[in-house]
Design a protein around this motif. Sequence first.
Motif, PDB file in Angstrom:
ATOM      1  N   GLY A  72      55.464  54.467  44.329  1.00 51.46           N
ATOM      2  CA  GLY A  72      54.310  53.581  44.489  1.00 51.46           C
ATOM      3  C   GLY A  72      54.626  52.095  44.469  1.00 51.46           C
ATOM      4  N   PRO A  85      54.695  48.471  45.639  1.00 50.56           N
ATOM      5  CA  PRO A  85      53.898  47.712  46.620  1.00 50.56           C
ATOM      6  C   PRO A  85      54.787  47.288  47.798  1.00 50.56           C
ATOM      7  N   GLY A 106      57.209  52.541  50.356  1.00 43.88           N
ATOM      8  CA  GLY A 106      56.471  52.494  49.098  1.00 43.88           C
ATOM      9  C   GLY A 106      57.207  53.159  47.956  1.00 43.88           C
ATOM     10  N   GLN A 138      55.115  48.023  34.808  1.00 41.62           N
ATOM     11  CA  GLN A 138      54.197  47.110  35.484  1.00 41.62           C
ATOM     12  C   GLN A 138      55.011  46.197  36.397  1.00 41.62           C
ATOM     13  N   ARG A 184      55.094  43.057  38.509  1.00 42.58           N
ATOM     14  CA  ARG A 184      54.336  41.822  38.743  1.00 42.58           C
ATOM     15  C   ARG A 184      55.179  40.851  39.530  1.00 42.58           C
ATOM     16  N   ASP A 235      49.937  38.217  44.373  1.00 44.93           N
ATOM     17  CA  ASP A 235      49.400  39.431  44.991  1.00 44.93           C
ATOM     18  C   ASP A 235      49.861  40.742  44.357  1.00 44.93           C
ATOM     19  N   ILE A 236      51.020  40.721  43.718  1.00 43.80           N
ATOM     20  CA  ILE A 236      51.561  41.997  43.230  1.00 43.80           C
ATOM     21  C   ILE A 236      51.398  42.150  41.720  1.00 43.80           C
ATOM     22  N   ASP A 237      50.667  43.173  41.322  1.00 43.14           N
ATOM     23  CA  ASP A 237      50.512  43.523  39.912  1.00 43.14           C
ATOM     24  C   ASP A 237      50.111  44.994  39.883  1.00 43.14           C
ATOM     25  N   LYS A 238      51.104  45.858  39.736  1.00 40.51           N
ATOM     26  CA  LYS A 238      50.813  47.285  39.856  1.00 40.51           C
ATOM     27  C   LYS A 238      51.639  48.093  38.857  1.00 40.51           C
ATOM     28  N   ARG A 239      50.993  49.100  38.258  1.00 35.12           N
ATOM     29  CA  ARG A 239      51.671  50.006  37.335  1.00 35.12           C
ATOM     30  C   ARG A 239      52.237  51.153  38.162  1.00 35.12           C
ATOM     31  N   VAL A 240      53.533  51.344  38.073  1.00 34.98           N
ATOM     32  CA  VAL A 240      54.171  52.392  38.884  1.00 34.98           C
ATOM     33  C   VAL A 240      54.955  53.355  37.989  1.00 34.98           C
ATOM     34  N   GLU A 241      55.235  54.526  38.535  1.00 36.78           N
ATOM     35  CA  GLU A 241      55.932  55.546  37.768  1.00 36.78           C
ATOM     36  C   GLU A 241      57.440  55.516  38.034  1.00 36.78           C
TER      37      GLU A 241
END
Length: 230
Positions: free
Chosen positions: A55, A57, A92, A114, A116, A120-126
Amino acid sequence: MEACISDGERHYWCVSSPTMKDKPVQIRPWRLSESDFVLDASQPLDPRKTIFVGGVPRPLRACELANIMNSLYGGVCYAGIDTDPELKYPKGAGRVAFSSQQSYIAAISARFVQLRHGADIDKRVEVKPYVLDDQMCDECGGAMSGGKFAPFFCANVTCLQYYCDHCWGVIHDPASGGSSTSRWLKKGQIGPVLCRSGGDVHNWWRLLFMCARVFSYLQGFVRCRVALRV
Ligand SMILES: [Zn+2]
Ligand SMILES: [Zn+2]
Protein backbone atom coordinates in the motif's frame (compact mmCIF):
# COMPACT_ATOMS: atom_id res chain seq x y z
CA MET A 1 5.11 17.09 -19.47
CA GLU A 2 5.82 20.39 -21.21
CA ALA A 3 2.24 20.49 -22.50
CA CYS A 4 0.86 20.25 -18.97
CA ILE A 5 -0.50 23.15 -16.98
CA SER A 6 1.55 23.48 -13.81
CA ASP A 7 0.44 24.73 -10.45
CA GLY A 8 3.54 24.74 -8.29
CA GLU A 9 4.57 21.09 -8.00
CA ARG A 10 1.39 19.67 -9.52
CA HIS A 11 0.81 19.12 -13.22
CA TYR A 12 -2.52 18.92 -15.04
CA TRP A 13 -3.67 17.85 -18.47
CA CYS A 14 -7.04 18.76 -19.92
CA VAL A 15 -9.16 15.92 -21.24
CA SER A 16 -12.58 16.03 -22.80
CA SER A 17 -15.28 13.40 -22.50
CA PRO A 18 -18.86 13.33 -23.87
CA THR A 19 -20.09 14.77 -20.57
CA MET A 20 -17.30 17.16 -19.70
CA LYS A 21 -15.12 19.40 -21.81
CA ASP A 22 -11.52 20.19 -20.90
CA LYS A 23 -11.53 18.58 -17.47
CA PRO A 24 -8.14 18.97 -15.83
CA VAL A 25 -6.69 15.68 -14.58
CA GLN A 26 -3.55 15.52 -12.49
CA ILE A 27 -0.47 14.04 -14.14
CA ARG A 28 2.07 12.45 -11.83
CA PRO A 29 5.34 11.73 -13.60
CA TRP A 30 7.56 8.86 -12.47
CA ARG A 31 11.26 8.86 -13.29
CA LEU A 32 12.60 5.33 -13.75
CA SER A 33 15.58 6.17 -11.56
CA GLU A 34 13.22 6.79 -8.63
CA SER A 35 12.38 3.09 -8.34
CA ASP A 36 15.63 2.11 -6.63
CA PHE A 37 17.73 3.75 -3.99
CA VAL A 38 20.90 2.56 -2.29
CA LEU A 39 21.37 4.25 1.05
CA ASP A 40 24.41 2.28 2.18
CA ALA A 41 26.45 0.69 -0.62
CA SER A 42 28.98 -0.76 1.82
CA GLN A 43 26.46 -3.37 2.98
CA PRO A 44 25.51 -6.45 0.95
CA LEU A 45 21.84 -6.86 0.00
CA ASP A 46 20.44 -9.66 2.11
CA PRO A 47 17.00 -10.82 0.89
CA ARG A 48 16.46 -12.44 4.28
CA LYS A 49 16.71 -9.06 5.98
CA THR A 50 14.26 -7.47 3.56
CA ILE A 51 10.71 -6.36 4.24
CA PHE A 52 7.75 -6.06 1.92
CA VAL A 53 5.78 -2.81 2.25
CA GLY A 54 2.22 -2.93 0.96
CA GLY A 55 0.00 0.00 0.00
CA VAL A 56 2.84 2.44 -0.69
CA PRO A 57 1.41 5.76 -1.98
CA ARG A 58 2.33 5.97 -5.67
CA PRO A 59 4.13 9.34 -5.59
CA LEU A 60 6.54 8.10 -2.89
CA ARG A 61 10.03 7.60 -4.29
CA ALA A 62 12.50 4.89 -3.26
CA CYS A 63 14.84 7.43 -1.63
CA GLU A 64 11.98 8.73 0.50
CA LEU A 65 10.92 5.21 1.52
CA ALA A 66 14.54 4.44 2.47
CA ASN A 67 14.87 7.59 4.55
CA ILE A 68 11.56 7.10 6.38
CA MET A 69 12.44 3.50 7.30
CA ASN A 70 15.97 4.48 8.25
CA SER A 71 14.74 7.20 10.58
CA LEU A 72 12.37 4.70 12.24
CA TYR A 73 14.51 1.57 12.50
CA GLY A 74 18.01 2.46 11.28
CA GLY A 75 20.30 0.20 9.24
CA VAL A 76 18.55 0.61 5.87
CA CYS A 77 20.85 -0.20 2.96
CA TYR A 78 18.36 -0.28 0.06
CA ALA A 79 14.76 0.55 -0.87
CA GLY A 80 12.90 -0.32 -4.04
CA ILE A 81 9.49 0.62 -5.40
CA ASP A 82 7.82 -2.19 -7.34
CA THR A 83 6.82 -1.07 -10.79
CA ASP A 84 4.59 -2.63 -13.43
CA PRO A 85 6.87 -4.45 -15.90
CA GLU A 86 5.04 -3.00 -18.92
CA LEU A 87 4.02 0.47 -17.76
CA LYS A 88 7.09 1.00 -15.53
CA TYR A 89 4.79 2.85 -13.17
CA PRO A 90 4.64 2.14 -9.37
CA LYS A 91 2.34 -0.69 -8.40
CA GLY A 92 1.86 0.54 -4.83
CA ALA A 93 4.33 -1.76 -3.09
CA GLY A 94 7.95 -1.61 -2.09
CA ARG A 95 10.85 -3.45 -0.49
CA VAL A 96 13.35 -2.27 2.09
CA ALA A 97 16.56 -4.13 2.89
CA PHE A 98 18.31 -3.72 6.24
CA SER A 99 21.91 -4.37 7.11
CA SER A 100 21.14 -5.49 10.65
CA GLN A 101 18.90 -8.28 11.89
CA GLN A 102 17.84 -6.04 14.79
CA SER A 103 16.41 -3.34 12.49
CA TYR A 104 14.72 -5.98 10.31
CA ILE A 105 13.04 -7.59 13.35
CA ALA A 106 12.00 -4.17 14.72
CA ALA A 107 10.33 -3.30 11.41
CA ILE A 108 8.39 -6.56 11.04
CA SER A 109 7.43 -6.55 14.73
CA ALA A 110 5.81 -3.14 14.24
CA ARG A 111 3.65 -4.60 11.42
CA PHE A 112 2.41 -1.13 10.46
CA VAL A 113 4.29 2.03 9.66
CA GLN A 114 3.18 5.59 9.03
CA LEU A 115 4.60 6.91 5.77
CA ARG A 116 4.77 10.69 5.86
CA HIS A 117 6.26 12.88 3.17
CA GLY A 118 5.50 16.42 2.13
CA ALA A 119 1.97 17.75 2.32
CA ASP A 120 0.30 14.98 0.32
CA ILE A 121 1.61 11.73 1.76
CA ASP A 122 0.49 10.47 5.16
CA LYS A 123 -0.53 6.84 5.13
CA ARG A 124 -0.39 3.85 7.48
CA VAL A 125 0.93 0.84 5.59
CA GLU A 126 1.59 -2.78 6.43
CA VAL A 127 5.05 -4.35 6.55
CA LYS A 128 5.82 -8.08 6.30
CA PRO A 129 8.93 -10.18 5.84
CA TYR A 130 9.86 -10.42 2.17
CA VAL A 131 9.31 -14.06 1.24
CA LEU A 132 11.53 -15.72 -1.34
CA ASP A 133 10.55 -18.44 -3.77
CA ASP A 134 13.91 -20.14 -3.99
CA GLN A 135 14.81 -21.05 -0.44
CA MET A 136 15.60 -24.55 0.81
CA CYS A 137 14.10 -25.79 4.06
CA ASP A 138 16.17 -24.34 6.93
CA GLU A 139 15.68 -27.50 8.93
CA CYS A 140 16.70 -30.28 6.56
CA GLY A 141 18.27 -28.34 3.69
CA GLY A 142 15.85 -29.98 1.24
CA ALA A 143 16.70 -33.59 2.22
CA MET A 144 13.12 -34.37 3.24
CA SER A 145 11.55 -32.75 0.17
CA GLY A 146 13.70 -34.22 -2.57
CA GLY A 147 15.61 -30.96 -3.04
CA LYS A 148 12.49 -28.88 -3.74
CA PHE A 149 12.27 -25.28 -2.55
CA ALA A 150 10.54 -24.70 0.77
CA PRO A 151 6.79 -24.03 0.40
CA PHE A 152 6.39 -22.54 3.89
CA PHE A 153 7.79 -19.58 5.70
CA CYS A 154 7.06 -18.90 9.36
CA ALA A 155 6.76 -15.14 9.89
CA ASN A 156 6.80 -15.36 13.67
CA VAL A 157 9.69 -13.12 14.78
CA THR A 158 11.08 -15.90 17.00
CA CYS A 159 11.25 -18.20 13.97
CA LEU A 160 11.57 -16.58 10.49
CA GLN A 161 12.51 -19.89 8.91
CA TYR A 162 11.65 -21.64 5.67
CA TYR A 163 10.21 -25.14 5.91
CA CYS A 164 9.42 -28.06 3.68
CA ASP A 165 6.12 -29.90 4.20
CA HIS A 166 7.70 -32.52 6.43
CA CYS A 167 9.63 -30.18 8.74
CA TRP A 168 6.74 -27.74 9.02
CA GLY A 169 4.56 -30.57 10.29
CA VAL A 170 7.19 -31.78 12.75
CA ILE A 171 8.15 -28.38 14.13
CA HIS A 172 4.93 -26.41 14.08
CA ASP A 173 2.20 -28.92 14.70
CA PRO A 174 3.56 -32.22 15.97
CA ALA A 175 0.15 -33.62 16.90
CA SER A 176 -1.59 -33.41 13.53
CA GLY A 177 1.33 -33.03 11.16
CA GLY A 178 0.45 -29.39 10.46
CA SER A 179 -3.13 -28.24 10.26
CA SER A 180 -4.14 -25.98 7.40
CA THR A 181 -5.00 -23.13 9.79
CA SER A 182 -1.52 -22.95 11.30
CA ARG A 183 0.34 -22.55 8.00
CA TRP A 184 1.93 -19.40 6.80
CA LEU A 185 1.73 -20.06 3.15
CA LYS A 186 4.33 -18.69 0.92
CA LYS A 187 2.94 -16.38 -1.74
CA GLY A 188 5.80 -15.48 -4.00
CA GLN A 189 6.76 -11.86 -3.82
CA ILE A 190 3.44 -10.72 -2.42
CA GLY A 191 4.59 -11.68 1.03
CA PRO A 192 3.38 -14.36 3.38
CA VAL A 193 -0.21 -14.87 4.37
CA LEU A 194 0.04 -14.08 8.03
CA CYS A 195 -1.46 -16.63 10.33
CA ARG A 196 -3.06 -15.32 13.48
CA SER A 197 -2.47 -18.56 15.32
CA GLY A 198 1.28 -18.25 14.74
CA GLY A 199 1.99 -17.22 18.32
CA ASP A 200 -0.20 -20.01 19.64
CA VAL A 201 1.61 -22.53 17.53
CA HIS A 202 4.88 -21.58 19.20
CA ASN A 203 3.34 -21.51 22.66
CA TRP A 204 1.75 -24.91 22.12
CA TRP A 205 5.03 -26.30 20.96
CA ARG A 206 6.76 -24.96 24.05
CA LEU A 207 4.00 -26.32 26.30
CA LEU A 208 4.23 -29.74 24.68
CA PHE A 209 8.00 -29.70 25.12
CA MET A 210 7.58 -28.84 28.81
CA CYS A 211 4.96 -31.58 29.27
CA ALA A 212 7.34 -34.09 27.68
CA ARG A 213 10.10 -33.07 30.10
CA VAL A 214 7.80 -33.30 33.13
CA PHE A 215 6.58 -36.66 31.90
CA SER A 216 10.10 -38.06 31.47
CA TYR A 217 11.03 -36.72 34.93
CA LEU A 218 7.99 -38.42 36.51
CA GLN A 219 8.77 -41.60 34.62
CA GLY A 220 12.27 -41.59 36.13
CA PHE A 221 10.80 -40.91 39.56
CA VAL A 222 8.35 -43.84 39.28
CA ARG A 223 11.17 -46.09 38.08
CA CYS A 224 13.24 -45.15 41.17
CA ARG A 225 10.31 -45.97 43.47
CA VAL A 226 9.83 -49.30 41.75
CA ALA A 227 13.51 -50.07 42.03
CA LEU A 228 13.49 -49.23 45.76
CA ARG A 229 10.52 -51.49 46.39
CA VAL A 230 12.21 -54.37 44.61
ZN1 LIG B 1 12.70 -29.80 5.77
ZN1 LIG C 1 7.83 -20.81 13.41
